[in-house]
Design a protein around this motif. Structure first.
Motif, PDB file in Angstrom:
ATOM      1  N   LEU A  13       2.253 -25.467  54.431  1.00 29.60           N
ATOM      2  CA  LEU A  13       3.607 -25.707  53.592  1.00 29.60           C
ATOM      3  C   LEU A  13       3.237 -27.005  52.341  1.00 29.60           C
ATOM      4  N   GLN A  17       8.634 -26.278  50.253  1.00 29.88           N
ATOM      5  CA  GLN A  17       9.068 -25.639  51.532  1.00 29.88           C
ATOM      6  C   GLN A  17       9.285 -26.610  52.722  1.00 29.88           C
ATOM      7  N   ASP A  20      13.007 -28.241  52.966  1.00 29.49           N
ATOM      8  CA  ASP A  20      14.040 -27.419  53.524  1.00 29.49           C
ATOM      9  C   ASP A  20      14.068 -27.567  55.091  1.00 29.49           C
TER      10      ASP A  20
END
Length: 80
Positions: A13, A17, A20
């Protein structure tokens, strides 16, 4: 022809990403990292600037966070 069992390829990640998933800011994330309370990112290439987190590390962290919050709510509800 039979294939060996599928090997799991870890998901990496990036911040885009990660933001979120976690409920706080980038600066707070790095504060937690500095204090050993959040997984450290790793460099994607030696000497490079790009870094990321293993999705499995973040998943484990968030599950542990959820368990701790649940345990605290049980304790709070039992306090008279």
């Amino acid at each position: 022809m039979q294939y060996e069992s599928k090997k799991v390829i870890p998901t990496v990640l990036r911040w885009k990403q990660l933001k979120d998933i976690i409920p706080w800011s980038r600066s707070h994330t790095y504060y937690l990292i500095q204090h050993g309370k959040f997984p450290k990112p790793f460099k994607l290439l030696p000497g490079g600037q790009a870094s990321g987190w293993l999705a499995s590390d973040i998943r484990e962290y968030m599950q542990n966070l959820n368990h701790r919050a649940r345990d605290l709510s049980i304790i709070d509800n039992n306090v008279v």
